[in-house]
Design a protein around this motif. Structure first.
Motif, PDB file in Angstrom:
ATOM      1  N   MET A 157       0.850  -1.179   0.000  1.00  0.00           N
ATOM      2  CA  MET A 157       0.000   0.000   0.000  1.00  0.00           C
ATOM      3  C   MET A 157       0.892   1.237   0.000  1.00  0.00           C
ATOM      4  O   MET A 157       1.916   1.283   0.674  1.00  0.00           O
ATOM      5  N   ARG A 158       0.480   2.241  -0.750  1.00  0.00           N
ATOM      6  CA  ARG A 158       1.191   3.518  -0.778  1.00  0.00           C
ATOM      7  C   ARG A 158       0.381   4.550   0.002  1.00  0.00           C
ATOM      8  O   ARG A 158      -0.852   4.523  -0.021  1.00  0.00           O
ATOM      9  N   ALA A 159       1.079   5.449   0.672  1.00  0.00           N
ATOM     10  CA  ALA A 159       0.387   6.447   1.490  1.00  0.00           C
ATOM     11  C   ALA A 159       1.104   7.792   1.435  1.00  0.00           C
ATOM     12  O   ALA A 159       2.332   7.848   1.314  1.00  0.00           O
ATOM     13  N   ILE A 160       0.303   8.832   1.543  1.00  0.00           N
ATOM     14  CA  ILE A 160       0.821  10.182   1.680  1.00  0.00           C
ATOM     15  C   ILE A 160       0.435  10.672   3.064  1.00  0.00           C
ATOM     16  O   ILE A 160      -0.750  10.680   3.414  1.00  0.00           O
ATOM     17  N   PHE A 161       1.433  11.043   3.849  1.00  0.00           N
ATOM     18  CA  PHE A 161       1.196  11.660   5.157  1.00  0.00           C
ATOM     19  C   PHE A 161       1.037  13.151   4.891  1.00  0.00           C
ATOM     20  O   PHE A 161       1.922  13.795   4.329  1.00  0.00           O
ATOM     21  N   LEU A 162      -0.096  13.672   5.310  1.00  0.00           N
ATOM     22  CA  LEU A 162      -0.527  14.986   4.863  1.00  0.00           C
ATOM     23  C   LEU A 162      -0.690  15.979   6.000  1.00  0.00           C
ATOM     24  O   LEU A 162      -1.408  15.729   6.965  1.00  0.00           O
ATOM     25  N   PHE A 220       2.850   5.457  13.457  1.00  0.00           N
ATOM     26  CA  PHE A 220       1.791   4.994  12.551  1.00  0.00           C
ATOM     27  C   PHE A 220       2.344   3.942  11.592  1.00  0.00           C
ATOM     28  O   PHE A 220       1.691   2.923  11.347  1.00  0.00           O
ATOM     29  N   LEU A 221       3.529   4.177  11.068  1.00  0.00           N
ATOM     30  CA  LEU A 221       4.133   3.216  10.143  1.00  0.00           C
ATOM     31  C   LEU A 221       4.401   1.870  10.815  1.00  0.00           C
ATOM     32  O   LEU A 221       4.259   0.814  10.192  1.00  0.00           O
ATOM     33  N   ARG A 222       4.789   1.888  12.088  1.00  0.00           N
ATOM     34  CA  ARG A 222       5.010   0.626  12.821  1.00  0.00           C
ATOM     35  C   ARG A 222       3.701  -0.147  12.997  1.00  0.00           C
ATOM     36  O   ARG A 222       3.696  -1.373  12.961  1.00  0.00           O
ATOM     37  N   LEU A 223       2.604   0.576  13.179  1.00  0.00           N
ATOM     38  CA  LEU A 223       1.307  -0.072  13.384  1.00  0.00           C
ATOM     39  C   LEU A 223       0.652  -0.512  12.076  1.00  0.00           C
ATOM     40  O   LEU A 223      -0.049  -1.520  12.039  1.00  0.00           O
ATOM     41  N   GLU A 224       0.862   0.265  11.019  1.00  0.00           N
ATOM     42  CA  GLU A 224       0.211  -0.018   9.736  1.00  0.00           C
ATOM     43  C   GLU A 224       1.237  -0.639   8.787  1.00  0.00           C
ATOM     44  O   GLU A 224       1.815   0.034   7.937  1.00  0.00           O
ATOM     45  N   VAL A 225       1.439  -1.940   8.964  1.00  0.00           N
ATOM     46  CA  VAL A 225       2.496  -2.641   8.228  1.00  0.00           C
ATOM     47  C   VAL A 225       2.176  -2.812   6.743  1.00  0.00           C
ATOM     48  O   VAL A 225       3.053  -3.192   5.962  1.00  0.00           O
ATOM     49  N   ARG A 226       0.952  -2.537   6.342  1.00  0.00           N
ATOM     50  CA  ARG A 226       0.590  -2.658   4.918  1.00  0.00           C
ATOM     51  C   ARG A 226       1.216  -1.549   4.072  1.00  0.00           C
ATOM     52  O   ARG A 226       1.293  -1.679   2.860  1.00  0.00           O
ATOM     53  N   ILE A 227       1.666  -0.469   4.697  1.00  0.00           N
ATOM     54  CA  ILE A 227       2.264   0.630   3.938  1.00  0.00           C
ATOM     55  C   ILE A 227       3.670   0.219   3.511  1.00  0.00           C
ATOM     56  O   ILE A 227       4.537  -0.029   4.341  1.00  0.00           O
ATOM     57  N   THR A 228       3.861   0.152   2.215  1.00  0.00           N
ATOM     58  CA  THR A 228       5.156  -0.259   1.664  1.00  0.00           C
ATOM     59  C   THR A 228       5.941   0.914   1.084  1.00  0.00           C
ATOM     60  O   THR A 228       7.153   0.822   0.887  1.00  0.00           O
ATOM     61  N   SER A 229       5.256   2.000   0.784  1.00  0.00           N
ATOM     62  CA  SER A 229       5.903   3.188   0.250  1.00  0.00           C
ATOM     63  C   SER A 229       5.097   4.404   0.704  1.00  0.00           C
ATOM     64  O   SER A 229       3.856   4.349   0.730  1.00  0.00           O
ATOM     65  N   TYR A 230       5.804   5.480   1.039  1.00  0.00           N
ATOM     66  CA  TYR A 230       5.099   6.659   1.532  1.00  0.00           C
ATOM     67  C   TYR A 230       5.929   7.910   1.310  1.00  0.00           C
ATOM     68  O   TYR A 230       7.146   7.842   1.120  1.00  0.00           O
ATOM     69  N   ILE A 231       5.237   9.042   1.324  1.00  0.00           N
ATOM     70  CA  ILE A 231       5.881  10.344   1.373  1.00  0.00           C
ATOM     71  C   ILE A 231       5.188  11.152   2.456  1.00  0.00           C
ATOM     72  O   ILE A 231       4.042  10.865   2.836  1.00  0.00           O
ATOM     73  N   VAL A 244      -2.309  10.129  12.412  1.00  0.00           N
ATOM     74  CA  VAL A 244      -1.229   9.663  13.283  1.00  0.00           C
ATOM     75  C   VAL A 244      -1.613   9.914  14.737  1.00  0.00           C
ATOM     76  O   VAL A 244      -2.458  10.758  15.027  1.00  0.00           O
ATOM     77  N   PRO A 245      -0.994   9.189  15.660  1.00  0.00           N
ATOM     78  CA  PRO A 245      -1.308   9.386  17.082  1.00  0.00           C
ATOM     79  C   PRO A 245      -0.798  10.739  17.592  1.00  0.00           C
ATOM     80  O   PRO A 245      -0.005  11.399  16.916  1.00  0.00           O
ATOM     81  N   PRO A 246      -1.240  11.142  18.767  1.00  0.00           N
ATOM     82  CA  PRO A 246      -0.766  12.405  19.348  1.00  0.00           C
ATOM     83  C   PRO A 246       0.741  12.391  19.534  1.00  0.00           C
ATOM     84  O   PRO A 246       1.359  11.338  19.655  1.00  0.00           O
ATOM     85  N   GLY A 247       1.303  13.591  19.568  1.00  0.00           N
ATOM     86  CA  GLY A 247       2.733  13.722  19.793  1.00  0.00           C
ATOM     87  C   GLY A 247       3.406  14.466  18.668  1.00  0.00           C
ATOM     88  O   GLY A 247       2.760  14.876  17.705  1.00  0.00           O
ATOM     89  N   PRO A 248       4.710  14.637  18.770  1.00  0.00           N
ATOM     90  CA  PRO A 248       5.458  15.314  17.712  1.00  0.00           C
ATOM     91  C   PRO A 248       5.247  14.605  16.374  1.00  0.00           C
ATOM     92  O   PRO A 248       5.202  13.373  16.312  1.00  0.00           O
ATOM     93  N   ARG A 249       5.161  15.378  15.329  1.00  0.00           N
ATOM     94  CA  ARG A 249       4.800  14.837  14.007  1.00  0.00           C
ATOM     95  C   ARG A 249       5.705  13.714  13.532  1.00  0.00           C
ATOM     96  O   ARG A 249       5.226  12.678  13.073  1.00  0.00           O
ATOM     97  N   GLY A 250       6.998  13.923  13.583  1.00  0.00           N
ATOM     98  CA  GLY A 250       7.917  12.905  13.082  1.00  0.00           C
ATOM     99  C   GLY A 250       7.764  11.581  13.792  1.00  0.00           C
ATOM    100  O   GLY A 250       7.656  10.529  13.159  1.00  0.00           O
ATOM    101  N   ARG A 251       7.749  11.639  15.117  1.00  0.00           N
ATOM    102  CA  ARG A 251       7.592  10.408  15.891  1.00  0.00           C
ATOM    103  C   ARG A 251       6.223   9.782  15.641  1.00  0.00           C
ATOM    104  O   ARG A 251       6.090   8.553  15.540  1.00  0.00           O
ATOM    105  N   ALA A 252       5.188  10.618  15.513  1.00  0.00           N
ATOM    106  CA  ALA A 252       3.837  10.109  15.279  1.00  0.00           C
ATOM    107  C   ALA A 252       3.742   9.398  13.926  1.00  0.00           C
ATOM    108  O   ALA A 252       3.079   8.359  13.810  1.00  0.00           O
ATOM    109  N   ARG A 267      -3.327   6.020  -0.433  1.00  0.00           N
ATOM    110  CA  ARG A 267      -4.118   6.377   0.744  1.00  0.00           C
ATOM    111  C   ARG A 267      -3.558   7.639   1.386  1.00  0.00           C
ATOM    112  O   ARG A 267      -2.394   7.988   1.195  1.00  0.00           O
ATOM    113  N   LEU A 268      -4.385   8.306   2.195  1.00  0.00           N
ATOM    114  CA  LEU A 268      -3.994   9.535   2.870  1.00  0.00           C
ATOM    115  C   LEU A 268      -4.032   9.348   4.377  1.00  0.00           C
ATOM    116  O   LEU A 268      -5.003   8.806   4.914  1.00  0.00           O
ATOM    117  N   VAL A 269      -2.976   9.801   5.029  1.00  0.00           N
ATOM    118  CA  VAL A 269      -2.878   9.767   6.482  1.00  0.00           C
ATOM    119  C   VAL A 269      -2.625  11.207   6.934  1.00  0.00           C
ATOM    120  O   VAL A 269      -1.703  11.857   6.441  1.00  0.00           O
TER     121      VAL A 269
END
Length: 146
Positions: free
Chosen positions: A1-6, A85-96, A73-81, A42-44
């Motif tokens: 799955m591909r995702a854009i973190f927005l 999210f990526l650790r929890l959503e293992v279906r994401i294989t590529s993202y920006i 993404v969960p609460p907290g600083p953006r980068g860590r969040a 997909r959009l996150v």
């Protein structure tokens, strides 16, 4: 799955500027046009808007792309969040990650980060070109894998 973190502010509309002169989501049609050929993306949401709006409202903000909403993404600083999210959503294989504040992201995300000018967001040609390159390169990898 591909995702854009927005992010929203500085990505889909200008960040800062004179109050009342910023039209929320004014560059949203640009994102919709970019993604038209790639319905699998997909959009996150990692925007600070996630801290004050429910997932249903965030999906609604995405208008015609709401069906692509994978979550926020969960609460907290953006980068860590984003990393959480990526650790929890293992279906994401590529993202920006689209954001106007690169300092919020740790070194591990720099290859996936597309930095937007806070006054032009995704309306900037260089940003659109980077998104398009990612879409095309990950599509070709996906097509050759299948």
């Amino acid at each position: 799955m591909r995702a854009i973190f927005l992010d929203f502010d500085g990505v889909l509309h200008p960040s800062g500027g004179d109050p009342g002169r910023v039209m929320p989501f004014e560059w949203f049609p640009i994102l919709a046009a970019l993604l038209q050929e790639w319905p699998d993306v997909r959009l996150v949401v990692h925007s600070s808007w996630r801290e004050v709006h429910s997932a249903d409202y965030l999906r609604e903000f995405l208008g015609p792309l709401g069906s692509r909403f994978l979550g926020a993404v969960p609460p907290g600083p953006r980068g860590r969040a984003v990393q959480d999210f990526l650790r929890l959503e293992v279906r994401i294989t590529s993202y920006i990650v689209l954001d106007d504040m690169p300092a919020e992201f740790p070194a591990g995300l720099e290859d996936s980060l597309i930095v937007c000018d806070p006054l032009s967001g995704i309306s900037g040609q260089a940003v659109r070109d980077q998104i398009r390159r990612w879409l095309e390169s990950t599509e070709s990898k996906r097509a050759s894998d299948g």
